[in-house]
Design a protein around this motif. Structure first.
Motif, PDB file in Angstrom:
ATOM      1  N   ALA A 271       0.687  -1.198   0.207  1.00 42.78           N
ATOM      2  CA  ALA A 271       0.186   0.119   0.321  1.00 42.78           C
ATOM      3  C   ALA A 271       1.028   1.353   0.078  1.00 42.78           C
ATOM      4  O   ALA A 271       2.239   1.136   0.447  1.00 42.78           O
ATOM      5  N   GLU A 272       0.160   2.452  -0.390  1.00 37.70           N
ATOM      6  CA  GLU A 272       0.821   3.803  -0.418  1.00 37.70           C
ATOM      7  C   GLU A 272       0.240   4.876   0.338  1.00 37.70           C
ATOM      8  O   GLU A 272      -1.235   4.662  -0.296  1.00 37.70           O
ATOM      9  N   ARG A 273       0.277   5.551   1.349  1.00 36.97           N
ATOM     10  CA  ARG A 273       0.154   6.255   1.557  1.00 36.97           C
ATOM     11  C   ARG A 273      -0.629   7.488   0.430  1.00 36.97           C
ATOM     12  O   ARG A 273       0.154   7.476  -0.292  1.00 36.97           O
ATOM     13  N   PRO A 274      -1.677   9.129   0.635  1.00 42.18           N
ATOM     14  CA  PRO A 274      -2.834   8.355   1.204  1.00 42.18           C
ATOM     15  C   PRO A 274      -4.057   7.189   1.002  1.00 42.18           C
ATOM     16  O   PRO A 274      -5.023   7.643   1.660  1.00 42.18           O
ATOM     17  N   TRP A 275      -3.737   6.446   0.238  1.00 40.82           N
ATOM     18  CA  TRP A 275      -4.622   5.678  -0.982  1.00 40.82           C
ATOM     19  C   TRP A 275      -4.530   4.319   0.421  1.00 40.82           C
ATOM     20  O   TRP A 275      -4.980   3.196   0.781  1.00 40.82           O
ATOM     21  N   HIS A 276      -4.046   3.964   1.336  1.00 38.18           N
ATOM     22  CA  HIS A 276      -3.699   2.623   2.132  1.00 38.18           C
ATOM     23  C   HIS A 276      -5.012   2.803   2.541  1.00 38.18           C
ATOM     24  O   HIS A 276      -5.293   1.651   3.596  1.00 38.18           O
ATOM     25  N   ASN A 277      -5.684   3.612   3.222  1.00 30.62           N
ATOM     26  CA  ASN A 277      -7.090   3.334   4.198  1.00 30.62           C
ATOM     27  C   ASN A 277      -8.204   2.716   2.959  1.00 30.62           C
ATOM     28  O   ASN A 277      -8.988   1.974   3.498  1.00 30.62           O
ATOM     29  N   ILE A 278      -8.644   3.404   1.888  1.00 28.99           N
ATOM     30  CA  ILE A 278      -9.168   1.836   0.930  1.00 28.99           C
ATOM     31  C   ILE A 278      -8.849   0.923   0.865  1.00 28.99           C
ATOM     32  O   ILE A 278      -9.002   0.419   0.075  1.00 28.99           O
ATOM     33  N   GLN A 279      -6.793   0.970   0.229  1.00 31.27           N
ATOM     34  CA  GLN A 279      -6.231  -0.101   0.074  1.00 31.27           C
ATOM     35  C   GLN A 279      -6.523  -1.431   1.106  1.00 31.27           C
ATOM     36  O   GLN A 279      -7.220  -2.520   1.082  1.00 31.27           O
ATOM     37  N   LYS A 280      -6.795  -0.825   2.409  1.00 31.72           N
ATOM     38  CA  LYS A 280      -7.069  -2.000   3.552  1.00 31.72           C
ATOM     39  C   LYS A 280      -8.382  -2.696   3.590  1.00 31.72           C
ATOM     40  O   LYS A 280      -8.794  -3.300   3.255  1.00 31.72           O
ATOM     41  N   SER A 281      -9.466  -2.059   3.171  1.00 33.30           N
ATOM     42  CA  SER A 281     -10.391  -1.779   3.094  1.00 33.30           C
ATOM     43  C   SER A 281     -11.482  -2.504   1.636  1.00 33.30           C
ATOM     44  O   SER A 281     -11.799  -3.243   1.624  1.00 33.30           O
ATOM     45  N   VAL A 282     -10.459  -2.196   0.715  1.00 27.27           N
ATOM     46  CA  VAL A 282     -10.110  -3.591  -0.865  1.00 27.27           C
ATOM     47  C   VAL A 282     -10.346  -5.532   0.302  1.00 27.27           C
ATOM     48  O   VAL A 282     -11.207  -6.010  -0.201  1.00 27.27           O
ATOM     49  N   GLN A 283      -9.444  -5.554   0.650  1.00 28.09           N
ATOM     50  CA  GLN A 283      -8.815  -7.138   1.254  1.00 28.09           C
ATOM     51  C   GLN A 283      -9.944  -7.121   2.652  1.00 28.09           C
ATOM     52  O   GLN A 283     -10.406  -8.301   2.003  1.00 28.09           O
ATOM     53  N   LEU A 284     -10.159  -6.262   3.123  1.00 28.46           N
ATOM     54  CA  LEU A 284     -11.303  -6.610   3.890  1.00 28.46           C
ATOM     55  C   LEU A 284     -12.604  -7.046   3.484  1.00 28.46           C
ATOM     56  O   LEU A 284     -13.409  -7.616   3.638  1.00 28.46           O
ATOM     57  N   ILE A 285     -13.515  -6.497   2.672  1.00 28.65           N
ATOM     58  CA  ILE A 285     -14.410  -6.181   1.754  1.00 28.65           C
ATOM     59  C   ILE A 285     -14.459  -7.518   0.741  1.00 28.65           C
ATOM     60  O   ILE A 285     -15.123  -8.525   0.756  1.00 28.65           O
ATOM     61  N   GLN A 286     -13.066  -7.717   0.948  1.00 27.83           N
ATOM     62  CA  GLN A 286     -12.718  -9.364   0.204  1.00 27.83           C
ATOM     63  C   GLN A 286     -13.048 -10.407   0.672  1.00 27.83           C
ATOM     64  O   GLN A 286     -13.510 -11.287   0.369  1.00 27.83           O
TER      65      GLN A 286
END
Ligand code: NAD
Ligand code: 89Y
Length: 338
Positions: free
Chosen positions: A277-292
């Motif tokens: 991941a890379e900031r500031p997208w890390h928030n969305i990137q982590k949520s991608v894994q959680l929704i998957q």
């Protein structure tokens, strides 16, 4: 579990990284009309490349497809996947019209498969902590909520279509924020909205303010802006202010969750920064894994996903109602709108 990705563009790279972190799942094939995009993604993640989705579905033995294309192609691709008898996870915005959304839901239902919309903001770690606290009764019964996303971040360089599509912030981003409001306060009875375009270089609206009444009596304000020149920049944080009969909850900038019920509790609810991941997208990137992970859990248990096609119809109806209300200066009765 074997899956395939359709659409190897800007955001799909996050989805491929996300899948690589889910135990028991393998993305065996990827598809894009653009040869450079499909070949690069296939090489990077070790999958077989296809130019055509129908050809891929005929050749591969799949459990599910992950549709990561922009909205115009969702209906034909979802219907193709349904015909092939596979489960579907499809990016937001799910559909351009309610009619398309209903047709896609009916097609996957007829196939007896699960359909989930990738509306991932309710899976952002900080938002999830707030949803859990509200559902656990931490502030008693809520009566007011503000769900707010205000930023000046340049989203147009990575997603150029956002500058040229006739609809912008409600369809692209507001859809997530409305979905968070639904996750927090439930279904909506009425909605009214105003919109503005501040950035003259884009086609659609970049500011939207929506007032919602929920079935449980909560009034919420859902406000979105990509014209907010704020320091520090908070992209892509969703901020919350919720008042209940026993206290208040605030999700402040910097992933700070504050719950006051006489005593004050302050929690750091910052998302993990995954290795890719890379900031500031890390928030969305982590949520991608959680929704998957949620999607896979639902396939394994047979449970309906939180943002199933059927559920997402209600979020899409709010999007449509917001555009209608802003255009006509009316307040929309949602019970008639789905
Ligand atoms: P993009 O234009 O970069 O990528 C889309 C890709 O799909 C392109 O490479 C295109 O060639 C391919 N494509 C289109 N139709 C196809 C078809 N029929 N068969 C095969 N390939 C096809 O778009 P993007 O910015 O990655 O956005 C994709 C979707 O993801 C959008 O709906 C967007 O709203 C959504 N998105 C979601 C989030 C989120 O947090 N959930 C964030 C960003 C974007
Ligand atoms: O496309 C949007 C989304 O879903 O999250 C943020 C975004 O990338 C730009 O608004």
């Amino acid at each position: 579990m074997k899956g395939a990705l359709i659409g190897c563009g800007f955001f799909a790279q996050n989805q491929m990284h996300g899948w690589a972190g889910i135990e028991g799942v393998e993305i065996v094939a990827v598809c894009d009309r653009d040869p450079a995009r499909r070949n690069e993604t296939a090489t990077r993640f070790g999958a077989r490349p296809y130019a055509d989705a129908a050809e891929m579905l005929a050749a591969e033995d799949l459990d599910f497809v992950d549709i990561a294309t922009t909205v115009a192609s969702h209906r034909p691709l979802v219907e193709l996947a349904a015909q092939a008898g596979v489960h579907v996870i499809c990016q937001k915005p799910f559909a351009e019209t309610m009619e398309d959304a209903r047709a896609m839901i009916a097609a996957v239902d007829a196939a007896g498969k699960i359909l989930m919309v990738h509306d991932n903001f309710r899976w952002q770690s900080a938002v999830r902590a707030a949803i859990q606290a509200v559902r656990d009764g931490a502030i008693g019964t809520p009566f007011f909520g503000r769900v707010s996303f205000r930023s000046g971040y340049d989203v147009f360089s990575g997603q150029p279509y956002l500058a040229t599509d006739p609809r912008f912030i409600i369809q692209d981003l507001g859809i997530h924020i409305l979905d968070v409001a639904r996750a927090l306060f439930g279904d909506v009875t009425t909605l009214s909205a105003t919109t503005r375009r501040i950035n003259s270089k884009i086609r659609g609206e970049d500011v939207a303010t929506m007032l919602l009444e929920h079935e449980n009596g909560v009034t919420s304000v859902v406000d979105c802006s990509y014209a907010t020149k704020r320091q520090p920049e908070t992209f892509p944080e969703t901020l919350l202010e919720i008042d209940g009969d026993k206290g208040t909850l605030r999700l402040d900038a910097g992933y700070r969750l504050v719950i006051q019920t006489g005593a004050e509790e302050v929690r750091d609810v910052a998302p993990a920064v995954l290795p890719w991941a890379e900031r500031p997208w890390h928030n969305i990137q982590k949520s991608v894994q959680l929704i998957q992970q949620h999607f896979v859990d639902c396939l394994r248990s047979g449970m309906q996903p939180e943002t199933s096609g059927h559920d997402n119809l209600k979020t899409l109806a709010l999007v449509e109602a917001a555009y209608q209300s802003a255009a006509d200066r009316t307040r929309i009765d949602m019970r008639a709108a789905e």
